[in-house]
Design a protein around this motif. Structure first.
Motif, mmCIF file in Angstrom:
data_model
loop_
_atom_site.group_PDB
_atom_site.id
_atom_site.type_symbol
_atom_site.label_atom_id
_atom_site.label_comp_id
_atom_site.label_asym_id
_atom_site.label_seq_id
_atom_site.Cartn_x
_atom_site.Cartn_y
_atom_site.Cartn_z
ATOM 1 N N PHE A 1 -6.985 -53.699 -27.241
ATOM 2 C CA PHE A 1 -5.976 -54.129 -26.276
ATOM 3 C C PHE A 1 -4.611 -53.545 -26.634
ATOM 4 N N ILE A 2 -4.291 -53.474 -27.918
ATOM 5 C CA ILE A 2 -2.988 -52.956 -28.337
ATOM 6 C C ILE A 2 -2.884 -51.461 -28.105
ATOM 7 N N VAL A 3 -3.969 -50.726 -28.380
ATOM 8 C CA VAL A 3 -3.911 -49.273 -28.338
ATOM 9 C C VAL A 3 -3.987 -48.721 -26.925
ATOM 10 N N GLY A 4 -4.412 -49.543 -25.965
ATOM 11 C CA GLY A 4 -4.450 -49.077 -24.592
ATOM 12 C C GLY A 4 -5.831 -48.902 -24.003
ATOM 13 N N LEU A 5 -6.854 -49.452 -24.647
ATOM 14 C CA LEU A 5 -8.215 -49.406 -24.109
ATOM 15 C C LEU A 5 -8.667 -50.792 -23.646
ATOM 16 N N GLY A 6 -7.731 -51.549 -23.079
ATOM 17 C CA GLY A 6 -8.068 -52.897 -22.641
ATOM 18 C C GLY A 6 -9.106 -52.935 -21.543
ATOM 19 N N GLU A 7 -9.236 -51.842 -20.787
ATOM 20 C CA GLU A 7 -10.215 -51.818 -19.704
ATOM 21 C C GLU A 7 -11.644 -51.900 -20.233
ATOM 22 N N TYR A 8 -11.848 -51.392 -21.438
ATOM 23 C CA TYR A 8 -13.186 -51.417 -22.035
ATOM 24 C C TYR A 8 -13.228 -52.251 -23.309
ATOM 25 N N ALA A 9 -12.211 -53.056 -23.562
ATOM 26 C CA ALA A 9 -12.071 -53.701 -24.864
ATOM 27 C C ALA A 9 -13.217 -54.666 -25.160
ATOM 28 N N VAL A 10 -13.565 -55.522 -24.204
ATOM 29 C CA VAL A 10 -14.598 -56.538 -24.454
ATOM 30 C C VAL A 10 -15.947 -55.891 -24.723
ATOM 31 N N ALA A 11 -16.319 -54.921 -23.890
ATOM 32 C CA ALA A 11 -17.614 -54.266 -24.070
ATOM 33 C C ALA A 11 -17.677 -53.517 -25.396
ATOM 34 N N LEU A 12 -16.619 -52.774 -25.722
ATOM 35 C CA LEU A 12 -16.630 -52.015 -26.965
ATOM 36 C C LEU A 12 -16.579 -52.929 -28.188
ATOM 37 N N ALA A 13 -15.827 -54.017 -28.109
ATOM 38 C CA ALA A 13 -15.789 -54.960 -29.233
ATOM 39 C C ALA A 13 -17.143 -55.622 -29.437
ATOM 40 N N PHE A 14 -17.841 -55.930 -28.339
ATOM 41 C CA PHE A 14 -19.183 -56.497 -28.460
ATOM 42 C C PHE A 14 -20.141 -55.496 -29.096
ATOM 43 N N VAL A 15 -20.025 -54.233 -28.709
ATOM 44 C CA VAL A 15 -20.874 -53.200 -29.315
ATOM 45 C C VAL A 15 -20.596 -53.081 -30.808
ATOM 46 N N VAL A 16 -19.326 -53.100 -31.188
ATOM 47 C CA VAL A 16 -18.967 -53.003 -32.607
ATOM 48 C C VAL A 16 -19.524 -54.200 -33.384
ATOM 49 N N ALA A 17 -19.368 -55.417 -32.839
ATOM 50 C CA ALA A 17 -19.882 -56.607 -33.523
ATOM 51 C C ALA A 17 -21.401 -56.578 -33.638
ATOM 52 N N LEU A 18 -22.069 -56.141 -32.580
ATOM 53 C CA LEU A 18 -23.531 -56.103 -32.596
ATOM 54 C C LEU A 18 -24.036 -55.073 -33.597
ATOM 55 N N LEU A 19 -23.421 -53.897 -33.628
ATOM 56 C CA LEU A 19 -23.857 -52.861 -34.560
ATOM 57 C C LEU A 19 -23.445 -53.160 -35.990
ATOM 58 N N ASP A 20 -22.394 -53.941 -36.177
ATOM 59 C CA ASP A 20 -21.931 -54.252 -37.528
ATOM 60 C C ASP A 20 -22.940 -55.094 -38.296
ATOM 61 N N VAL A 21 -23.841 -55.755 -37.588
ATOM 62 C CA VAL A 21 -24.872 -56.547 -38.260
ATOM 63 C C VAL A 21 -25.846 -55.640 -39.002
ATOM 64 N N ILE A 22 -26.051 -54.415 -38.498
ATOM 65 C CA ILE A 22 -26.990 -53.487 -39.126
ATOM 66 C C ILE A 22 -26.401 -53.007 -40.443
ATOM 67 N N PRO A 23 -27.107 -53.139 -41.551
ATOM 68 C CA PRO A 23 -26.548 -52.726 -42.841
ATOM 69 C C PRO A 23 -26.299 -51.229 -42.899
ATOM 70 N N MET A 24 -25.306 -50.854 -43.647
ATOM 71 C CA MET A 24 -24.957 -49.474 -44.010
ATOM 72 C C MET A 24 -24.424 -48.660 -42.839
ATOM 73 N N ILE A 25 -25.216 -48.458 -41.800
ATOM 74 C CA ILE A 25 -24.853 -47.496 -40.769
ATOM 75 C C ILE A 25 -24.311 -48.143 -39.503
ATOM 76 N N GLY A 26 -24.483 -49.452 -39.337
ATOM 77 C CA GLY A 26 -24.086 -50.095 -38.088
ATOM 78 C C GLY A 26 -22.602 -49.987 -37.809
ATOM 79 N N ALA A 27 -21.784 -50.303 -38.812
ATOM 80 C CA ALA A 27 -20.333 -50.254 -38.611
ATOM 81 C C ALA A 27 -19.870 -48.829 -38.317
ATOM 82 N N THR A 28 -20.482 -47.845 -38.968
ATOM 83 C CA THR A 28 -20.102 -46.451 -38.735
ATOM 84 C C THR A 28 -20.461 -46.005 -37.319
#
Length: 391
Positions: A271-298
């Protein structure tokens, strides 16, 4: 005298009934009247037992054992998807179990604590479905519509133009996205999309139901499993089992906390950087992938950074810097503090366990590998190593 002699003769014992029968009976009738049909004398003397070292014996029962093992293996493979749902539900129930124990320690009855956790879980799932899913759907559609324009911007880069002239990757991808039917092609058309959605909903429903059932019957299930151990070792088995369960529950809840931190921080940053139009979807993707060890966050960071560069190079550079810094904070500050009480594993063991789990069961295997490895390592330390120390 004669009377007395008659009485003596009358009182004298006569021959046994069987002897009298054998003596008086005609030939061929003695066996019928004195021996029953099931007597051993009539059926003959039992022979020696089978030689268990005989080739026929070994081959027959060895082949029978191999066929039984093959049948059990094929049966397990045929129900592997169902077993996977059960295992995932058990891990989720173990993750919710610490919340039940925390409420019970504060004086709440266990039945009421279980009901409170179940209601909170269902409310969270319902709110996510009602509030977040439509937003994510709209933003994913917006990302899909903007994807061809991002490809056009990428083509202006000289290096990308050279690669595209050699392999035509961007042209094919742009045509694929512009066709508007790439999702249908991915899932096999409209019917495939419907079946995939129904299958996902059905699996989610089964996981939720099994999770709630395992959570409600956690104590009775543990007691039933512990009773399978010998009485002399039941107390130690129960203590080891409780520690394993606590470790698994701590890892599941800790992974949820780490993923939630990644998602919320990404949401605020986007939201701060200017991608608020896709912020919720991208944040959900980041949270979902972050659960995967090692490579998810990357993977999540690469997706968001690529979209940032496609939108604006300045935004992409900001995304790159943010995720490089955040991953260092997560790896060295957030993750150790959250997981230190539940998972005590060396770094090499974590990497090996995640690789083996991913090779066996994919993403789910990578998720379940670390708590499983922690449980196995704890059992080795408490059972095998302690036995070797006292030997």
């Amino acid at each position: 005298m004669s009377g007395t002699r008659a009485e003596d003769v009358a009182d004298e014992p006569g021959p046994p009934a069987d002897e009298a029968t054998e003596t008086d009976a005609p030939d061929g009738a003695a066996a019928d009247s004195g021996t029953k049909p099931g007597d051993r004398e009539e059926l003959g003397t039992p022979g020696p037992p089978l030689d268990r070292r005989a080739p026929f014996y070994l081959g027959f029962f060895g082949g029978l054992g191999a066929l039984t093992a093959w049948w059990l293996g094929t049966t397990l493979l045929s129900i592997s998807s169902t077993l996977l749902l059960v295992v995932v539900s058990l891990f989720l129930a173990a993750g919710l179990h610490p919340a039940v124990e925390a409420l019970a320690r504060r004086g709440m009855r266990r039945s009421l604590a279980v009901l409170t956790v179940i209601v909170a879980f269902l409310v969270a799932v319902g709110l996510f479905t009602v509030a977040i899913v439509p937003v994510i759907t709209d933003q994913v559609a917006a990302i899909t519509e903007s994807a061809p324009g991002w490809f056009d911007q990428l083509q202006r880069n000289e290096r990308v133009q050279q690669l595209n002239e050699e392999y035509q990757v961007l042209d094919k991808a742009r045509d694929y996205l512009s066709g508007g039917d790439f999702v249908g092609t991915l899932f096999g058309g409209a019917l495939g999309i419907g079946l995939a959605v129904l299958g996902a909903l059905f699996n989610a429903f089964i996981i939720v139901v099994l999770t709630l059932y395992f959570l409600a019957s956690m104590n009775s299930t543990k007691a039933a499993l512990y009773q399978l151990a010998p009485a002399s070792r039941r107390d130690r088995v129960a203590k080891l089992g409780d520690r394993v369960l606590a470790g698994v529950g701590g890892y599941v809840s800790g992974a949820f906390v780490v993923a939630l931190a990644a998602g919320l921080s990404s949401l605020v940053f986007l939201f701060i950087v200017g991608l608020g139009e896709y912020a919720v979807a991208l944040a959900f993707v980041v949270a979902l992938l972050d659960v995967i060890p090692m490579i998810g966050a990357t993977i999540g960071a690469v997706i968001v950074t690529a979209i940032g560069f496609a939108t604006d190079p300045t935004i992409g550079l900001a995304c790159l810097i943010f995720y490089v810094v955040y991953q260092q904070v997560e790896n060295y500050v957030i993750y150790p503090r959250v997981m230190s009480r539940s998972v005590d594993l060396p770094g090499a063991v974590i990497v090996i366990a995640a690789l083996v789990g991913a090779a066996l069961l994919g993403v789910v295997g990578a998720l379940l590998a670390i708590p499983t490895a922690a449980a196995i390592l704890m059992l080795v330390r408490e059972v095998v190593v302690r036995r070797q120390d006292t030997a």
